[in-house]
Design an enzyme around this catalytic site. Sequence first.
Site, PDB file in Angstrom:
ATOM      1  N   ARG B  63       0.728  -1.288   0.010  1.00 41.09           N
ATOM      2  CA  ARG B  63       0.005   0.144   0.029  1.00 41.09           C
ATOM      3  C   ARG B  63       0.588   1.392  -0.032  1.00 41.09           C
ATOM      4  O   ARG B  63       0.233   2.492  -0.121  1.00 41.09           O
ATOM      5  CB  ARG B  63      -0.967   0.049   0.984  1.00 41.09           C
ATOM      6  CG  ARG B  63      -1.878  -1.008   1.226  1.00 41.09           C
ATOM      7  CD  ARG B  63      -2.702  -1.253   0.199  1.00 41.09           C
ATOM      8  NE  ARG B  63      -3.927  -2.407   0.120  1.00 41.09           N
ATOM      9  CZ  ARG B  63      -4.174  -2.971  -0.866  1.00 41.09           C
ATOM     10  NH1 ARG B  63      -3.961  -3.046  -1.875  1.00 41.09           N
ATOM     11  NH2 ARG B  63      -5.151  -3.924  -0.647  1.00 41.09           N
ATOM     12  N   ASP B 153      -1.610  -7.117 -11.239  1.00 40.61           N
ATOM     13  CA  ASP B 153      -2.586  -7.465 -10.248  1.00 40.61           C
ATOM     14  C   ASP B 153      -3.494  -6.544  -9.817  1.00 40.61           C
ATOM     15  O   ASP B 153      -3.210  -5.345  -9.391  1.00 40.61           O
ATOM     16  CB  ASP B 153      -1.937  -8.176  -9.090  1.00 40.61           C
ATOM     17  CG  ASP B 153      -2.683  -8.553  -7.902  1.00 40.61           C
ATOM     18  OD1 ASP B 153      -3.254  -9.722  -8.387  1.00 40.61           O
ATOM     19  OD2 ASP B 153      -2.708  -8.162  -7.121  1.00 40.61           O
ATOM     20  N   HIS B 180      -3.062 -11.638 -13.308  1.00 40.34           N
ATOM     21  CA  HIS B 180      -4.339 -11.663 -12.582  1.00 40.34           C
ATOM     22  C   HIS B 180      -5.464 -12.311 -13.469  1.00 40.34           C
ATOM     23  O   HIS B 180      -5.968 -11.433 -14.386  1.00 40.34           O
ATOM     24  CB  HIS B 180      -4.755 -10.457 -11.837  1.00 40.34           C
ATOM     25  CG  HIS B 180      -5.947 -10.187 -11.231  1.00 40.34           C
ATOM     26  ND1 HIS B 180      -5.907 -10.027  -9.977  1.00 40.34           N
ATOM     27  CD2 HIS B 180      -7.246 -10.239 -11.868  1.00 40.34           C
ATOM     28  CE1 HIS B 180      -7.305 -10.069  -9.665  1.00 40.34           C
ATOM     29  NE2 HIS B 180      -8.061 -10.085 -10.664  1.00 40.34           N
ATOM     30  N   ASP B 306      -1.500 -13.056  -1.082  1.00 48.71           N
ATOM     31  CA  ASP B 306      -2.227 -11.803  -1.685  1.00 48.71           C
ATOM     32  C   ASP B 306      -2.742 -11.135  -0.230  1.00 48.71           C
ATOM     33  O   ASP B 306      -3.749 -10.635  -0.209  1.00 48.71           O
ATOM     34  CB  ASP B 306      -3.523 -12.811  -2.455  1.00 48.71           C
ATOM     35  CG  ASP B 306      -4.219 -11.505  -3.215  1.00 48.71           C
ATOM     36  OD1 ASP B 306      -3.660 -10.237  -3.070  1.00 48.71           O
ATOM     37  OD2 ASP B 306      -5.272 -11.776  -3.617  1.00 48.71           O
TER      38      ASP B 306
END
Lengths: 324, 432
Positions: B63, B153, B180, B306
């Site tokens: 993040r 992704d 993805h 993930d």
Amino acid sequence: MKIPRHLLSVDDLTRESAIAILDTAAQLSQLSEGKMKKLPTLRGRAVVNLFYEDSTRTRISFETAAKRLSADVINFNAKGSSVSKGESLKDTALTLQAMGADAVIIRHPSSGAPQRLADSGWIKGPVINAGDGTRQHPTQALLDAFTMRNRFGGVGGGLDGLRLAIVGDILHSRVARSNIFLASMLGAKVTLIAPPTLLPVEIGEWPVEVSYRIDESIEEFDVVMPLRIQRERMNQGFFPTEREFSRHYGLNIDRVAKMKPEAVILHPGPMNRGVEIDASSADSARSLIVDQVANGVFVRMAVLYLLMAGSHELPENALDQERA
Amino acid sequence: MTRTLLSNGVDTDGNSINILIDGERIAALSRDASQISAHDAEVIDMQGMTLAPTLVDLHTHLREPGKEDAETVQSGSASAVRGGFGAISAMPNTNPVADTAGVVEQVFSLGVEAGLCDVFPIGAVTVGQEGERLAEILAMAESRARVRIFSDDGHCVSDPVLMRRALEYVKIFDGVIAQHAQDPALTRGAQMNEGAVSARIGLKGWPAVAEEAIIARDVLLADHVGSRLHICHVSTAGSVAIIKWAKERGINVTAEVTPHHLLLTDELATTFDPVYKVNPPLRHTSDVMALREGLADGTIDVIATDHAPHPEEAKECEWDAAAFGMIGLETALAISSRAMVDSGLMSFTELIARMSSKPAEIAGYTDHIKPLEVGRLASLMVVDRDRKWQIDRELTVSRSKNTPFHGLEVGCYVHDVLYRGTWVMREGTVIK
């Protein structure tokens, strides 16, 4: 007799409690035929209509029901629900709780939002689902059951042996999801009639029969319930044109003529006249569409009464006492 | 140089093991402590706990930059250490997107600064992950971050021509495209697995075929251009079958599965608690069983977390409005062990390989490929396999709390972690 704390889904009901709600609604409808239109039962209690979606009939129906029980009604129209679009569901709920809401009636475009409200502890009183996304609309199923029972059954009973056809956009319909399971629980035999594009892919476990063609079996049903078709579904490719849908799945004068003599038509409204139902069918003697609206008020009064009037146990003669 | 003797431990097979660490590396290793001359070393009694290499994650969302309220490189590294990881791979869906050498170098530097584990940035395949034109892949590969894995992704590289070019382009440096797999048109507005549960509860379905169709296309593309393909978070039985077929044909494809897809099913959506909302969604029990079998037989190569942290408000709302994703670093070993080892499908040794050396091999993380042996970097963890502990969302080291496993009792407690010869966690507490 156990009445659930919240009414979020028809799954919250048992056959017994569903019949108790219908019987209470029947008593309330009798009362309203007399002079006393308003009961003092919920005097001083505040009911909030928390509506995140446009709705006229359901909101007014709940409002009327609450007012006939002498509750104070607060209408909260909150369109645009996501975190990005302003106040969150949580903050709205906490606000309503702080203002003293005794019950919250919620309509929301997200499936499951009423359950979030009920499970979160943000609201202390009962939560009543007035339609969530494409999931549930339990009071609609109750009023439909009430209407069917008035015609084909009677107080104290279910819908045993009744043949109900639900026609059209099953995939996106909370009315269908509620009616299928409630009517089945009450003993009806449910058939879904729709093109495969408007049926969920895995409904093997549902207590229904499925047909892709309305003309194969229309003469077998006691009740035919066309669902509202939203025009936007056409643009998403669920069916080619309105005309084609209406030709193959719409209720029209020819199909109505083939129905059993005593068979009736229900529609959850609002109708798209000329699409899923033509005017002559909607206005025919078979149509109970106006009865449904009237019954909606009684059923919602019954739900508010049973969920809010203190004890969850229904006293044998509660309403008789009120009358006295 | 400090020397430390980890005595009286066991390896992943349960055989006794003693490890002498000198500086950053393993200096000696023996079943018999008396074989190791450690007169000047600090001796730590492992009391029969398991010594294993630290884990390697190929799929981590940190993040930073952009969403530091959910996680930072520092907090994500600490969370990784809590779970026994010595290397993590930072997905590029940050703000700005990690699609230039500048951003991947920033993330890499933040990882070095945190100093808790190796942080390897993954680069975006396309500019802004928008699926329109290739990002400067070579610049990222040749940056200080030495990026080897590229992924959009969160989004699928859905344009087949662009996917083909990306696969071809990374051949320059033996890179890999991590796809993805999600056909966007088949999943517009999708909220959960399409199946009996979605039909019943009225949430828009994400059909298995949307994943499988992309995997089928991409293994054929990888075969055609002779490149390396990695499939992120495989979630369906059909995907396992397609990957198995591709491997039998000799196509250079690898695949990962997440711990949550090995344990949880779409039934949990009936709670409408968005902590169970994840992409790809939780699937049917038959998919869970196929994923476990696929992992056991080698069709699926590795477990990847993930790890997807989100702030409270992104989950404390109605399902439709909630963010996709679950945190997973701190629980990965315990959950995977429960799904694979407790069920008898896999040995603990094999599980550790699929969570350490095997992912390191796919990504080319050379320090992490070898088993514990003399000369290897001393990045290792001490696991108390018998200790039962309860997963508690209030006790996460991650900045976020969105674990779907809150309240679950599990085993495989990660007790200590050594990173390049330095303790970064002792007795369950991350140091720093």
